[in-house]
Design an enzyme around this catalytic site. Structure first.
Site, PDB file in Angstrom:
ATOM      1  N   ASP A 172      -1.238   7.836   2.162  1.00  0.00           N
ATOM      2  CA  ASP A 172      -0.424   6.731   2.672  1.00  0.00           C
ATOM      3  C   ASP A 172      -0.847   5.997   3.768  1.00  0.00           C
ATOM      4  OD1 ASP A 172       0.975   4.437   2.372  1.00  0.00           O
ATOM      5  OD2 ASP A 172       2.874   5.602   2.998  1.00  0.00           O
TER       6      ASP A 172
ATOM      7  N   HIS B 253       9.820  15.455   8.605  1.00  0.00           N
ATOM      8  CA  HIS B 253       9.035  14.416   9.005  1.00  0.00           C
ATOM      9  C   HIS B 253      10.082  13.149   9.465  1.00  0.00           C
ATOM     10  CE1 HIS B 253       6.434  10.853   8.659  1.00  0.00           C
ATOM     11  NE2 HIS B 253       7.203  10.115   7.852  1.00  0.00           N
TER      12      HIS B 253
ATOM     13  N   ARG C 144       0.217   2.820  12.835  1.00  0.00           N
ATOM     14  CA  ARG C 144       1.298   2.812  13.513  1.00  0.00           C
ATOM     15  C   ARG C 144       1.735   1.868  14.416  1.00  0.00           C
ATOM     16  NH1 ARG C 144       3.469   6.300   9.956  1.00  0.00           N
ATOM     17  NH2 ARG C 144       2.414   8.198   9.796  1.00  0.00           N
TER      18      ARG C 144
ATOM     19  N   THR D 134       5.535  11.312   3.526  1.00  0.00           N
ATOM     20  CA  THR D 134       5.050  12.217   4.294  1.00  0.00           C
ATOM     21  C   THR D 134       5.635  13.560   4.195  1.00  0.00           C
ATOM     22  OG1 THR D 134       4.596  10.769   5.937  1.00  0.00           O
ATOM     23  CG2 THR D 134       3.943  12.935   6.554  1.00  0.00           C
TER      24      THR D 134
ATOM     25  N   TYR E  36      10.671   8.902   1.690  1.00  0.00           N
ATOM     26  CA  TYR E  36      10.842   9.484   3.052  1.00  0.00           C
ATOM     27  C   TYR E  36      11.547  10.799   2.734  1.00  0.00           C
ATOM     28  CZ  TYR E  36      11.522   8.243   8.115  1.00  0.00           C
ATOM     29  OH  TYR E  36      11.747   8.248   9.551  1.00  0.00           O
TER      30      TYR E  36
ATOM     31  N   GLU F   3      -0.839   9.687   6.033  1.00  0.00           N
ATOM     32  CA  GLU F   3       0.404  10.464   5.329  1.00  0.00           C
ATOM     33  C   GLU F   3      -0.039  11.315   4.134  1.00  0.00           C
ATOM     34  OE1 GLU F   3       3.476   7.548   5.254  1.00  0.00           O
ATOM     35  OE2 GLU F   3       4.149   7.853   7.610  1.00  0.00           O
TER      36      GLU F   3
ATOM     37  N   ASP G  26       7.557   4.156  -2.041  1.00  0.00           N
ATOM     38  CA  ASP G  26       7.536   5.011  -1.332  1.00  0.00           C
ATOM     39  C   ASP G  26       8.331   5.770  -0.701  1.00  0.00           C
ATOM     40  OD1 ASP G  26       5.817   6.883   0.526  1.00  0.00           O
ATOM     41  OD2 ASP G  26       5.644   5.701   2.096  1.00  0.00           O
TER      42      ASP G  26
ATOM     43  N   THR H 231      -3.662   2.295   0.217  1.00  0.00           N
ATOM     44  CA  THR H 231      -2.937   3.726  -0.302  1.00  0.00           C
ATOM     45  C   THR H 231      -3.973   4.395  -1.164  1.00  0.00           C
ATOM     46  OG1 THR H 231      -0.757   2.562  -0.138  1.00  0.00           O
ATOM     47  CG2 THR H 231      -0.849   4.821  -1.275  1.00  0.00           C
TER      48      THR H 231
ATOM     49  N   LYS I 202       1.253  -0.763   6.399  1.00  0.00           N
ATOM     50  CA  LYS I 202       0.869   0.163   5.163  1.00  0.00           C
ATOM     51  C   LYS I 202       0.265  -0.414   4.016  1.00  0.00           C
ATOM     52  CE  LYS I 202       4.056   3.395   6.119  1.00  0.00           C
ATOM     53  NZ  LYS I 202       3.853   4.996   6.145  1.00  0.00           N
TER      54      LYS I 202
ATOM     55  N   TYR J 174       8.592  -3.317  11.852  1.00  0.00           N
ATOM     56  CA  TYR J 174       9.108  -2.762  10.847  1.00  0.00           C
ATOM     57  C   TYR J 174      10.903  -3.021  11.083  1.00  0.00           C
ATOM     58  CZ  TYR J 174      11.402   1.192  13.219  1.00  0.00           C
ATOM     59  OH  TYR J 174      12.314   2.061  14.047  1.00  0.00           O
TER      60      TYR J 174
ATOM     61  N   GLU K 106       0.834  12.948   0.863  1.00  0.00           N
ATOM     62  CA  GLU K 106       2.146  12.695   0.159  1.00  0.00           C
ATOM     63  C   GLU K 106       1.727  13.121  -1.205  1.00  0.00           C
ATOM     64  OE1 GLU K 106       3.915   9.019   0.418  1.00  0.00           O
ATOM     65  OE2 GLU K 106       3.684   8.859   2.400  1.00  0.00           O
TER      66      GLU K 106
ATOM     67  N   ARG L 205      12.878   6.785  18.014  1.00  0.00           N
ATOM     68  CA  ARG L 205      14.152   6.317  18.568  1.00  0.00           C
ATOM     69  C   ARG L 205      14.633   7.331  19.449  1.00  0.00           C
ATOM     70  NH1 ARG L 205      13.995   4.856  13.125  1.00  0.00           N
ATOM     71  NH2 ARG L 205      14.638   6.982  12.595  1.00  0.00           N
TER      72      ARG L 205
ATOM     73  N   GLU M 111       2.755  12.942  14.175  1.00  0.00           N
ATOM     74  CA  GLU M 111       3.679  14.035  14.394  1.00  0.00           C
ATOM     75  C   GLU M 111       2.761  15.224  14.940  1.00  0.00           C
ATOM     76  OE1 GLU M 111       6.424  15.281  11.047  1.00  0.00           O
ATOM     77  OE2 GLU M 111       5.297  13.943  10.091  1.00  0.00           O
TER      78      GLU M 111
ATOM     79  N   GLN N 282       2.853  -1.155  12.427  1.00  0.00           N
ATOM     80  CA  GLN N 282       4.236  -0.706  11.924  1.00  0.00           C
ATOM     81  C   GLN N 282       5.299  -0.844  12.926  1.00  0.00           C
ATOM     82  OE1 GLN N 282       3.953   3.473  10.095  1.00  0.00           O
ATOM     83  NE2 GLN N 282       6.214   3.184   9.385  1.00  0.00           N
TER      84      GLN N 282
END
Lengths: 410, 410
Positions: A231, A131, A235, A346, A126, A197, A124, A255, A251, A242, A199, A140, A360, A238
């Site tokens: 996907d 996104h 959250r 995503t 990114y 997600e 997968d 899927t 995840k 992560y 995709e 962050r 988002e 995760q």
């Protein structure tokens, strides 16, 4: 079930003769036998039966119970089979061909669709700058939204191949550990932040040997086709797990992929140039060269929850292309196997209504979506999520990428 | 090649009747035919031929070209096959059995060993507190060495199943992007920090359905056996790519495994209690309960470079056990497939000479190892790395886990 002639597909159908995506189906009266099919309008052509009846040179590949033998056969065979299918379904085909095919076109409502290929490794990516920027701001808030490597390489990670499931499979809300920043210790229970997600996925056919990188120019030789991917992401799980080794249980529970794999050839008219590159790329990723096809695909996705459209992510806005991802994934000598599958990450566009996940769309749950049945931050039990997509075809028509449907079970 | 009677294995041999690990081999005169074998001393028993000649009820599983059918058969069949093998190789076996087996025991030097099973999903954990602490100090010198989640869950990530290779496979130095902190932009080329990771791997036999967690008490029902793993790592590639989604190309070029899978039953005498838990564990990970077998294994690894011993990592010092890892991996409902494979993460003990990778052994390259042919920070082209391991057996003997050998090719 339609009483209309299945050999005639309306011009505005997303599954006409310029699409012809592949899948695997069974019928109720022969439930254990999986067969290859090609979607044509709202029917499925029994590919093995057609190949035998019409004397295809590739009847052995087309009578297999999964797409993998055809995937392994490579680009020249893919082209031959597609050309043959287009001859069979030509409106000017001879009477015998038409009479052979008519009973082999089964209404979609009469078949069960299965996972169309055996997944080897699943990666997968990114690849949407929008996104990654949004997620960076949310996860962050005190740092740069994009990590320093983001513009230099397509970031990706391996996912769980064994839990890739076909559209329609119910998605059980995962249990797991989660810890909010203000909690002392983690707690255990059903995810409270279950997300989607949206995709686009790429299916590898032709394998490589260990130590054999695949340059961007060889993308077509190895990638068979394209599908839609949801996907699913927990959250809260995760966020807690992560750092430092990436997503795992957040995840790996499921899927979902569409039941139809659209051949790359069907998307030739949808090729598009990706966004301008803001950073110089190393040669193996540089796609400014004249010898490289435009790497983007103008695929337009629609995300619906319980029938309500909540987002329309544009795949053409992705920063990193599928050809760059393949080149990156193999540049260290990692080999490809038939059935390797990689997803874009995503798909989010620059606009608010183009964001491909609830994280988002609701800005971390702070701006709930207003749906007819109430507000949503993340998914509730019973919610049904549907992704659909189409791309422009060679004659102004739309090429459908099918749908990915999943209902949340508590 | 030994002229000795292959039915007699010296008492101090690591591959006596209490071990009996499984593998896959071929012979030069029949190179395309892969056969199941069991290692006995320095010979390989042709398992399919023995099963047919001696009339095993499981001859169908034992004549397969990979271990996967036997893996899928489940614990009761594993026990029956092991009991049968132990009867066949009993020093007091009847004359007919002995005369049937003697010609089916092929000297190891006469066979080629292959990857013993088809890998489904590959997961790599991070279960040594000593390793995680050392790496944390090196990679994040200004933060806590352990991330806040480390003592609450066994951190893991999915690796590339398609590049798991058998011991003896040459390891081509990977190309990739790397950027030192003082460099403005990344550069591309062969990894300059090629490393090893000494690990122990667990092979899953019995599958589960989606949504079916595997509690620690069911570990034996699902895990068939154990092997040795060298999780080759390009530290420079890894350091540049791994934030925020974890290791990818820094690991995916090759993961070497031993050719022999030691059955879990052979390690009963090696069961050991893991280190005291410093943090309360959620119920699904709690292993203080009386109903749970001691989760550690007293496996003693030796790491050699070009024949020189550089480390002796003790697997018994691992914080997280294989049963906890299996419980964690499935607690979100992720299903298991036959051939799923998970590795412990680098095995490092508390002492300097017990560290399982060069990153730790040379403290990030600052304290080179002194080998007869010169100093080493990371691996040089031509270097050959060998992992071996043994565990205490039920009668005071040693149970060998075979070896993982790999030579670096530039």
């Amino acid at each position: 079930m339609s009483a209309a002639n299945p050999l005639i597909v309306p011009e505005d159908d997303h599954f006409g003769r310029n699409n012809l995506p592949y899948g695997v189906f069974s019928t109720a009266d022969d439930a254990d036998r999986r067969r290859l099919g090609v979607r044509y309008g709202d029917h499925v052509l029994d590919l093995g039966a057609a190949a035998r009846a019409l004397g295809s040179a590739h009847a052995d590949l087309l009578t297999a119970p999964s797409l993998n033998p055809l995937l392994a056969a490579g680009r020249p065979v893919w082209s031959e089979v597609r050309a043959e299918l287009r001859r069979w379904l030509d409106p000017d085909a001879d009477e015998r061909t038409r009479s052979v095919l008519a009973p082999l076109l089964l209404p979609l409502s009469h078949v069960t669709l299965h996972l169309p290929f055996e997944v080897a490794d699943y990666v997968d990516f990114y690849a949407s700058e929008h996104h990654a920027t949004n997620v960076g701001r949310l996860f962050r808030p005190n740092g740069d939204p994009l990590t320093p490597n983001w513009k230099h390489l397509p970031i990706g990670y391996h996912g769980r191949a064994g839990t890739v499931v076909v559209s329609g499979t119910p998605v059980v809300r995962p249990l797991g550990q989660r810890k909010a920043p203000d909690e002392e210790v983690p707690s255990f229970g059903p995810s409270r932040k279950l997300d989607i997600e949206a995709e686009v996925g790429f299916v590898v056919g032709t394998p490589t040997r260990l130590g054999e990188p695949v340059p961007q120019t060889a993308f077509r030789d190895h990638v068979f086709g394209v599908c839609l991917v949801n996907d699913w992401s927990a959250r809260d799980v995760q966020a807690w797990e992560y750092v430092p080794l990436g997503p795992f249980l957040g995840k790996s529970f499921a899927t979902s992929v569409s039941a139809w794999i659209t051949p790359l050839d069907a998307l030739d008219a949808a090729r598009t140039t990706p966004p301008p590159r803001t950073h110089a790329l190393l040669p193996y990723l540089d796609d400014a060269d004249d010898g490289i096809e435009p790497g983007g695909f103008d695929v337009r996705i629609t995300v619906s929850i319980n029938g309500e459209v909540v987002s329309e992510p544009p795949f053409g806005a992705m920063y990193w292309t599928a050809a760059q991802q393949l080149a990156h994934m193999t540049v260290n000598g990692a080999s490809l196997r038939t059935g390797d599958f990689y997803a874009s990450g995503t798909v989010s566009g620059p606009e608010k209504h183009q964001r491909g996940c609830l994280l988002e769309l609701t800005w971390g749950g702070r701006e709930p979506l207003k749906l007819p049945e109430g507000e949503r931050t993340f998914l509730e039990d019973g919610d049904e999520v549907t992704l659909t997509a189409w791309a422009p075809g060679p004659e102004g028509e739309r090429i459908g990428l099918g749908e990915v449907v999943g209902r949340i079970v508590g």
